[in-house]
Design a protein around this motif. Sequence first.
Motif, PDB file in Angstrom:
ATOM      1  N   ARG A  24     -19.916  -7.077  -2.666  1.00 16.26           N
ATOM      2  CA  ARG A  24     -19.199  -6.473  -1.541  1.00 16.26           C
ATOM      3  C   ARG A  24     -17.859  -7.146  -1.321  1.00 16.26           C
ATOM      4  NH1 ARG A  24     -21.159  -1.640  -1.077  1.00 16.26           N
ATOM      5  NH2 ARG A  24     -23.401  -1.684  -1.041  1.00 16.26           N
ATOM      6  N   ARG A  25     -16.896  -6.372  -0.879  1.00 20.90           N
ATOM      7  CA  ARG A  25     -15.561  -6.881  -0.569  1.00 20.90           C
ATOM      8  C   ARG A  25     -15.337  -7.003   0.935  1.00 20.90           C
ATOM      9  NH1 ARG A  25     -15.628  -8.318  -5.289  1.00 20.90           N
ATOM     10  NH2 ARG A  25     -14.807  -7.053  -6.963  1.00 20.90           N
ATOM     11  N   ASN A  26     -16.166  -6.360   1.724  1.00 19.05           N
ATOM     12  CA  ASN A  26     -16.022  -6.356   3.173  1.00 19.05           C
ATOM     13  C   ASN A  26     -16.793  -7.541   3.752  1.00 19.05           C
ATOM     14  OD1 ASN A  26     -15.851  -5.774   5.855  1.00 19.05           O
ATOM     15  ND2 ASN A  26     -16.350  -3.609   5.618  1.00 19.05           N
ATOM     16  N   ALA A  27     -16.161  -8.309   4.621  1.00 15.19           N
ATOM     17  CA  ALA A  27     -16.783  -9.515   5.159  1.00 15.19           C
ATOM     18  C   ALA A  27     -17.992  -9.197   6.030  1.00 15.19           C
ATOM     19  CB  ALA A  27     -15.759 -10.325   5.957  1.00 15.19           C
ATOM     20  N   VAL A  28     -17.972  -8.087   6.744  1.00 14.56           N
ATOM     21  CA  VAL A  28     -19.107  -7.712   7.587  1.00 14.56           C
ATOM     22  C   VAL A  28     -20.320  -7.380   6.723  1.00 14.56           C
ATOM     23  CG1 VAL A  28     -19.911  -6.066   9.314  1.00 14.56           C
ATOM     24  CG2 VAL A  28     -17.592  -6.935   9.438  1.00 14.56           C
ATOM     25  N   LEU A  29     -20.101  -6.685   5.617  1.00 13.65           N
ATOM     26  CA  LEU A  29     -21.208  -6.374   4.713  1.00 13.65           C
ATOM     27  C   LEU A  29     -21.749  -7.617   4.021  1.00 13.65           C
ATOM     28  CD1 LEU A  29     -19.963  -3.012   3.170  1.00 13.65           C
ATOM     29  CD2 LEU A  29     -21.692  -3.378   4.934  1.00 13.65           C
ATOM     30  N   VAL A  30     -20.889  -8.592   3.777  1.00 15.48           N
ATOM     31  CA  VAL A  30     -21.362  -9.862   3.211  1.00 15.48           C
ATOM     32  C   VAL A  30     -22.265 -10.578   4.218  1.00 15.48           C
ATOM     33  CG1 VAL A  30     -20.617 -12.147   2.434  1.00 15.48           C
ATOM     34  CG2 VAL A  30     -19.437 -10.126   1.623  1.00 15.48           C
ATOM     35  N   LEU A  31     -21.889 -10.556   5.491  1.00 15.70           N
ATOM     36  CA  LEU A  31     -22.737 -11.156   6.527  1.00 15.70           C
ATOM     37  C   LEU A  31     -24.071 -10.426   6.644  1.00 15.70           C
ATOM     38  CD1 LEU A  31     -20.177 -11.924   9.377  1.00 15.70           C
ATOM     39  CD2 LEU A  31     -21.395 -13.552   7.950  1.00 15.70           C
ATOM     40  N   ALA A  72     -29.024 -16.281  14.020  1.00 15.23           N
ATOM     41  CA  ALA A  72     -28.286 -15.856  15.216  1.00 15.23           C
ATOM     42  C   ALA A  72     -27.005 -16.666  15.381  1.00 15.23           C
ATOM     43  CB  ALA A  72     -29.167 -15.987  16.450  1.00 15.23           C
ATOM     44  N   ALA A  73     -27.084 -17.966  15.134  1.00 16.74           N
ATOM     45  CA  ALA A  73     -25.886 -18.804  15.229  1.00 16.74           C
ATOM     46  C   ALA A  73     -24.886 -18.445  14.131  1.00 16.74           C
ATOM     47  CB  ALA A  73     -26.268 -20.273  15.130  1.00 16.74           C
ATOM     48  N   GLU A  74     -25.395 -18.158  12.942  1.00 19.69           N
ATOM     49  CA  GLU A  74     -24.524 -17.788  11.823  1.00 19.69           C
ATOM     50  C   GLU A  74     -23.801 -16.483  12.105  1.00 19.69           C
ATOM     51  OE1 GLU A  74     -23.998 -15.264   8.274  1.00 19.69           O
ATOM     52  OE2 GLU A  74     -25.917 -15.301   9.305  1.00 19.69           O
ATOM     53  N   ILE A  75     -24.486 -15.527  12.681  1.00 18.26           N
ATOM     54  CA  ILE A  75     -23.845 -14.253  13.003  1.00 18.26           C
ATOM     55  C   ILE A  75     -22.785 -14.439  14.092  1.00 18.26           C
ATOM     56  CG2 ILE A  75     -24.308 -12.078  14.215  1.00 18.26           C
ATOM     57  CD1 ILE A  75     -24.654 -11.910  11.264  1.00 18.26           C
ATOM     58  N   GLY A  76     -23.080 -15.256  15.068  1.00 16.01           N
ATOM     59  CA  GLY A  76     -22.094 -15.503  16.128  1.00 16.01           C
ATOM     60  C   GLY A  76     -20.823 -16.124  15.587  1.00 16.01           C
ATOM     61  N   VAL A  77     -20.956 -17.159  14.776  1.00 11.66           N
ATOM     62  CA  VAL A  77     -19.781 -17.825  14.211  1.00 11.66           C
ATOM     63  C   VAL A  77     -19.111 -16.934  13.168  1.00 11.66           C
ATOM     64  CG1 VAL A  77     -19.048 -19.814  12.826  1.00 11.66           C
ATOM     65  CG2 VAL A  77     -20.656 -20.132  14.682  1.00 11.66           C
ATOM     66  N   GLY A  78     -19.919 -16.276  12.339  1.00 12.85           N
ATOM     67  CA  GLY A  78     -19.361 -15.424  11.293  1.00 12.85           C
ATOM     68  C   GLY A  78     -18.577 -14.251  11.850  1.00 12.85           C
ATOM     69  N   LEU A  79     -19.102 -13.600  12.870  1.00 11.77           N
ATOM     70  CA  LEU A  79     -18.365 -12.482  13.468  1.00 11.77           C
ATOM     71  C   LEU A  79     -17.097 -12.947  14.173  1.00 11.77           C
ATOM     72  CD1 LEU A  79     -21.131 -10.090  14.798  1.00 11.77           C
ATOM     73  CD2 LEU A  79     -19.555  -9.740  12.905  1.00 11.77           C
ATOM     74  N   ALA A  80     -17.125 -14.137  14.753  1.00 14.30           N
ATOM     75  CA  ALA A  80     -15.903 -14.673  15.359  1.00 14.30           C
ATOM     76  C   ALA A  80     -14.836 -14.915  14.294  1.00 14.30           C
ATOM     77  CB  ALA A  80     -16.211 -15.962  16.110  1.00 14.30           C
ATOM     78  N   ILE A  81     -15.239 -15.428  13.139  1.00  9.58           N
ATOM     79  CA  ILE A  81     -14.287 -15.646  12.052  1.00  9.58           C
ATOM     80  C   ILE A  81     -13.766 -14.322  11.520  1.00  9.58           C
ATOM     81  CG2 ILE A  81     -14.111 -16.484   9.669  1.00  9.58           C
ATOM     82  CD1 ILE A  81     -16.011 -18.744  10.493  1.00  9.58           C
TER      83      ILE A  81
END
Length: 120
Positions: A24-31, A72-81
Amino acid sequence: MRPVIPYVTAALLFGLGVYGVLRRRNAVLVLMSVELMLNAVNLILVTADSTARAVLPHSGQVFALFVIVLAAAEIGVGLAIVLQLYRLRATVAVDDVPLTEPTQTVDGRETAVLDTEASR
């Protein structure tokens, strides 16, 4: 209970997550792919806890709970980035993310360029 079906399902989920991270090239899909891999690990932990007689009862379920908290913590930090990346670059494509800061040479010294438009 036969543990073959949950183990095979977890292996398929984990493989699908690895494929998503690598392709995947999209960061949201990688998360989302990372979350898929973490859910596969949770399935393995709960299945192993229910089928194997462990020294500590319910230890797989406790580890699965820790993985859920970590996710949950990873998604919070990842979405902020990802949101900050979108604000700066107007794209969430992983290939367009610079891994190093651009530098310029001034009087024989390398200095970091704060504005990326000035470096072009």
